[in-house]
Design a protein around this motif. Structure first.
Motif, PDB file in Angstrom:
ATOM      1  N   GLU A 148       0.832  -1.202   0.000  1.00 46.69           N
ATOM      2  CA  GLU A 148       0.000   0.000   0.000  1.00 46.69           C
ATOM      3  C   GLU A 148       0.871   1.258   0.000  1.00 46.69           C
ATOM      4  N   ILE A 149       1.903   1.253   0.837  1.00 49.85           N
ATOM      5  CA  ILE A 149       2.809   2.407   0.887  1.00 49.85           C
ATOM      6  C   ILE A 149       3.521   2.593  -0.447  1.00 49.85           C
ATOM      7  N   GLU A 150       3.990   1.490  -1.014  1.00 48.17           N
ATOM      8  CA  GLU A 150       4.708   1.553  -2.287  1.00 48.17           C
ATOM      9  C   GLU A 150       3.813   2.134  -3.381  1.00 48.17           C
ATOM     10  N   ASN A 151       2.547   1.740  -3.407  1.00 49.03           N
ATOM     11  CA  ASN A 151       1.625   2.271  -4.406  1.00 49.03           C
ATOM     12  C   ASN A 151       1.365   3.754  -4.194  1.00 49.03           C
ATOM     13  N   GLN A 152       1.302   4.177  -2.933  1.00 47.48           N
ATOM     14  CA  GLN A 152       1.150   5.608  -2.663  1.00 47.48           C
ATOM     15  C   GLN A 152       2.363   6.380  -3.181  1.00 47.48           C
ATOM     16  N   LEU A 153       3.549   5.822  -2.997  1.00 48.42           N
ATOM     17  CA  LEU A 153       4.770   6.484  -3.460  1.00 48.42           C
ATOM     18  C   LEU A 153       4.818   6.574  -4.981  1.00 48.42           C
ATOM     19  N   LYS A 154       4.337   5.544  -5.647  1.00 49.57           N
ATOM     20  CA  LYS A 154       4.314   5.576  -7.113  1.00 49.57           C
ATOM     21  C   LYS A 154       3.443   6.719  -7.605  1.00 49.57           C
ATOM     22  N   GLN A 155       2.340   6.954  -6.925  1.00 48.49           N
ATOM     23  CA  GLN A 155       1.477   8.068  -7.310  1.00 48.49           C
ATOM     24  C   GLN A 155       2.125   9.407  -6.987  1.00 48.49           C
ATOM     25  N   ALA A 156       2.898   9.445  -5.881  1.00 46.90           N
ATOM     26  CA  ALA A 156       3.565  10.681  -5.496  1.00 46.90           C
ATOM     27  C   ALA A 156       4.662  11.058  -6.482  1.00 46.90           C
ATOM     28  N   ALA A 157       5.209  10.072  -7.186  1.00 47.57           N
ATOM     29  CA  ALA A 157       6.333  10.316  -8.096  1.00 47.57           C
ATOM     30  C   ALA A 157       5.990  11.358  -9.154  1.00 47.57           C
ATOM     31  N   GLU A 158       4.759  11.359  -9.636  1.00 43.26           N
ATOM     32  CA  GLU A 158       4.365  12.304 -10.684  1.00 43.26           C
ATOM     33  C   GLU A 158       4.494  13.742 -10.208  1.00 43.26           C
ATOM     34  N   LEU A 159       4.023  13.995  -8.976  1.00 41.90           N
ATOM     35  CA  LEU A 159       4.138  15.342  -8.428  1.00 41.90           C
ATOM     36  C   LEU A 159       5.594  15.713  -8.194  1.00 41.90           C
ATOM     37  N   LEU A 160       6.350  14.797  -7.608  1.00 38.88           N
ATOM     38  CA  LEU A 160       7.737  15.095  -7.281  1.00 38.88           C
ATOM     39  C   LEU A 160       8.569  15.338  -8.535  1.00 38.88           C
ATOM     40  N   ASN A 161       8.215  14.704  -9.627  1.00 41.45           N
ATOM     41  CA  ASN A 161       8.919  14.952 -10.881  1.00 41.45           C
ATOM     42  C   ASN A 161       8.765  16.405 -11.329  1.00 41.45           C
ATOM     43  N   LYS A 162       7.627  17.003 -10.985  1.00 38.56           N
ATOM     44  CA  LYS A 162       7.380  18.395 -11.356  1.00 38.56           C
ATOM     45  C   LYS A 162       8.333  19.344 -10.643  1.00 38.56           C
ATOM     46  N   ILE A 163       8.805  18.926  -9.472  1.00 36.94           N
ATOM     47  CA  ILE A 163       9.732  19.788  -8.734  1.00 36.94           C
ATOM     48  C   ILE A 163      11.142  19.189  -8.755  1.00 36.94           C
ATOM     49  N   ASN A 164      11.399  18.438  -9.836  1.00 40.46           N
ATOM     50  CA  ASN A 164      12.732  17.860 -10.076  1.00 40.46           C
ATOM     51  C   ASN A 164      13.214  16.966  -8.939  1.00 40.46           C
ATOM     52  N   ARG A 165      12.299  16.156  -8.399  1.00 48.97           N
ATOM     53  CA  ARG A 165      12.652  15.194  -7.368  1.00 48.97           C
ATOM     54  C   ARG A 165      12.355  13.791  -7.890  1.00 48.97           C
ATOM     55  N   LYS A 166      13.230  12.868  -7.584  1.00 46.34           N
ATOM     56  CA  LYS A 166      13.053  11.486  -8.007  1.00 46.34           C
ATOM     57  C   LYS A 166      12.891  10.585  -6.781  1.00 46.34           C
ATOM     58  N   ILE A 167      12.072   9.538  -6.925  1.00 49.69           N
ATOM     59  CA  ILE A 167      11.910   8.546  -5.859  1.00 49.69           C
ATOM     60  C   ILE A 167      12.528   7.238  -6.317  1.00 49.69           C
ATOM     61  N   ASP A 168      13.381   6.686  -5.493  1.00 48.23           N
ATOM     62  CA  ASP A 168      13.983   5.390  -5.804  1.00 48.23           C
ATOM     63  C   ASP A 168      13.185   4.303  -5.087  1.00 48.23           C
ATOM     64  N   LEU A 169      12.404   3.555  -5.856  1.00 48.82           N
ATOM     65  CA  LEU A 169      11.570   2.501  -5.274  1.00 48.82           C
ATOM     66  C   LEU A 169      12.217   1.125  -5.368  1.00 48.82           C
ATOM     67  N   SER A 170      13.439   1.071  -5.854  1.00 46.45           N
ATOM     68  CA  SER A 170      14.075  -0.230  -6.092  1.00 46.45           C
ATOM     69  C   SER A 170      14.271  -1.021  -4.803  1.00 46.45           C
ATOM     70  N   PHE A 171      14.459  -0.327  -3.680  1.00 47.08           N
ATOM     71  CA  PHE A 171      14.735  -1.044  -2.428  1.00 47.08           C
ATOM     72  C   PHE A 171      13.491  -1.718  -1.854  1.00 47.08           C
ATOM     73  N   TYR A 172      12.305  -1.337  -2.341  1.00 46.74           N
ATOM     74  CA  TYR A 172      11.102  -2.035  -1.896  1.00 46.74           C
ATOM     75  C   TYR A 172      11.118  -3.486  -2.366  1.00 46.74           C
ATOM     76  N   ALA A 173      11.700  -3.728  -3.543  1.00 52.36           N
ATOM     77  CA  ALA A 173      11.812  -5.104  -4.034  1.00 52.36           C
ATOM     78  C   ALA A 173      12.687  -5.935  -3.103  1.00 52.36           C
ATOM     79  N   ASN A 174      13.747  -5.318  -2.573  1.00 49.52           N
ATOM     80  CA  ASN A 174      14.625  -6.011  -1.636  1.00 49.52           C
ATOM     81  C   ASN A 174      13.889  -6.329  -0.336  1.00 49.52           C
TER      82      ASN A 174
END
Length: 436
Positions: free
Chosen positions: A146-172
């Motif tokens: 659930e948290i990971e899915n919320q972060l994926k949705q947040a990525a679109e907004l953060l991209n607008k302010i030149n911020r990136k989210i690294d979600l790769s560690f959720y797989a780990n």
């Protein structure tokens, strides 16, 4: 063991009376005596996946979805291979709703007219279940999804302010959960322990990563701080659960205590940020019926238990006037964690509107009630995290194995239909002081 503790579907009258009079208090899943701090009992969900409404579900995953207009997200659980019947059932139930437990906690006080405030139940609920014993790996996996899915949705907004989210560690992190699930369905002790240690290493790595992520997001006053705090909490719980399955109580407790101190520090900084430069804004007349002085005091009491409503009012007395006199200054100081200018659509004044355009102000005030519920939810989650430590202390003091603790259930009572809670009451109060 039966002489030391009793499990029941009904709350003992003397405890209910104590709660009604304010002599006892419920904090997380622990019932304490306010005078001595002794533990009188524990609440526990009767299943590993309690039920709730979809609205509460959106709130408990770090609260309202401030980034995507509160969209409802249905997340299906991911199954693992080679799991036994108990875990199969756990995953099968994991998408059931959570509200029944919250309602039944409130129902504890109804016969004696105990208010939810006395029971310290947050209207926003919690990402954590009542009792460490019902925070199994399937529940952890679901919360993580659930948290990971919320972060994926947040990525679109953060991209607008030149911020990136690294979600790769959720797989780990997910891989660690799968290792743990497989480990505790193995029959050979040496294989079980070896696989469990591999899972623990994954969770330790997740703890280090999400500590750094949270600190970084705090420094940026980011809208995803709460999600990383929750992820870090789940990492500590997953690690502790492995130690408990191996019957390493002391190690599990030590790791909970170490994690709890750090998480509380992060959450305190987060709450202070979300209270804004002028917390009196939450007492704005337009929030009448939603936020009052009592609710604001509960936030401050989590920071300092010595605060009361009079103390908080005196703190805000001047702030109320400052908000009127320096309103635009307050709006300009709002962190991105609440609202970012890039989220506001362009108007006749162009992009990145100033407070004077009215658009930013309207959006800011629209979000404050949601932000307040997020704070309540995070605090309730932290209380439950800390109550897990008390539960582990009780297990050790009573000399019970973790697996025997899991099996506790009323021996002579028939479970009433719809019951989602049971109470574990020791024959004598336990002298277990808070770990933090």
């Amino acid at each position: 063991m039966s002489l030391l503790i009793k499990a029941s579907f009904a709350l003992a009258p003397h405890i209910a009376n104590g709660l009604a009079k304010g002599i006892y208090v419920l904090c997380g899943s622990v019932i304490r005596d306010t005078a001595t701090n002794n533990v009188l009992g524990f609440l526990r969900g009767t299943t590993q996946t309690p039920k709730s409404s979809h609205n509460i579900l959106n709130l408990i995953i770090s609260g309202a979805n401030l980034l995507t207009s509160g969209a409802n997200i249905a997340v299906s659980a991911k199954g693992f291979s080679n799991i036994n019947q108990r875990l199969d059932k756990e995953f099968g139930d994991v998408n059931q709703q959570l509200g029944n437990i919250e309602n039944q906690i409130r129902a504890i006080g109804k016969p004696l007219q105990i208010s939810p405030q006395l029971l310290q139940i947050s209207s926003a609920g919690s990402v954590l279940n009542l009792g460490v014993s019902v925070m199994g790996f399937a529940v952890i996996s679901q919360r993580l999804n659930e948290i990971e899915n919320q972060l994926k949705q947040a990525a679109e907004l953060l991209n607008k302010i030149n911020r990136k989210i690294d979600l790769s560690f959720y797989a780990n992190f997910h891989a660690g959960i799968e290792l743990a699930v497989n480990a505790f369905t193995m029959t050979k002790i040496e294989n079980r322990r070896s696989s469990a240690l591999q899972a623990i290493n994954r969770f330790l790595e997740a703890e280090h990563i999400y500590k750094d992520y949270t600190i970084n997001e705090l420094s940026n006053k980011s809208p995803i701080i709460d999600k990383y705090i929750l992820t870090l909490s789940l990492a500590y719980i997953a690690e502790a659960r492995c130690h408990l399955e191996l019957e390493e109580h002391e190690t599990a407790l030590r790791r909970f205590q170490e994690g709890g101190k750090f998480i509380r520090l992060l959450l305190k900084k987060y709450i202070e940020l979300m209270l804004t430069s002028n917390p009196a804004a939450y007492l704005h007349p337009q929030f009448k019926g939603q936020i009052d002085l009592h609710k604001l005091t509960q936030i401050y009491q989590w920071i300092d238990p010595n605060f009361d409503e009079n103390t908080v009012f005196e703190m805000q007395r001047e702030n109320i006037f400052k908000l009127t006199q320096s309103h635009d200054e307050w709006l300009s100081s709002l962190p991105s964690a609440i609202v970012d200018r890039s989220e506001i659509q362009w108007g006749i004044f162009g992009g990145n509107p100033t407070p004077f355009t009215g658009r930013f102000e309207k959006e800011a005030y629209k979000r404050l009630p949601q932000v307040f519920e997020v704070m309540e939810s995070m605090i309730e989650t932290n209380r439950r995290f800390e109550s897990y430590q008390t539960e582990l202390q009780a297990i050790s003091q009573l000399g019970i194995s973790f697996h025997d603790w899991l099996k506790l259930t009323p021996s002579t009572e028939i479970k009433p239909d719809g019951t989602e809670l049971m109470y574990i009451i020791p024959s004598k109060p336990l002298e277990l002081q808070p770990s933090i």
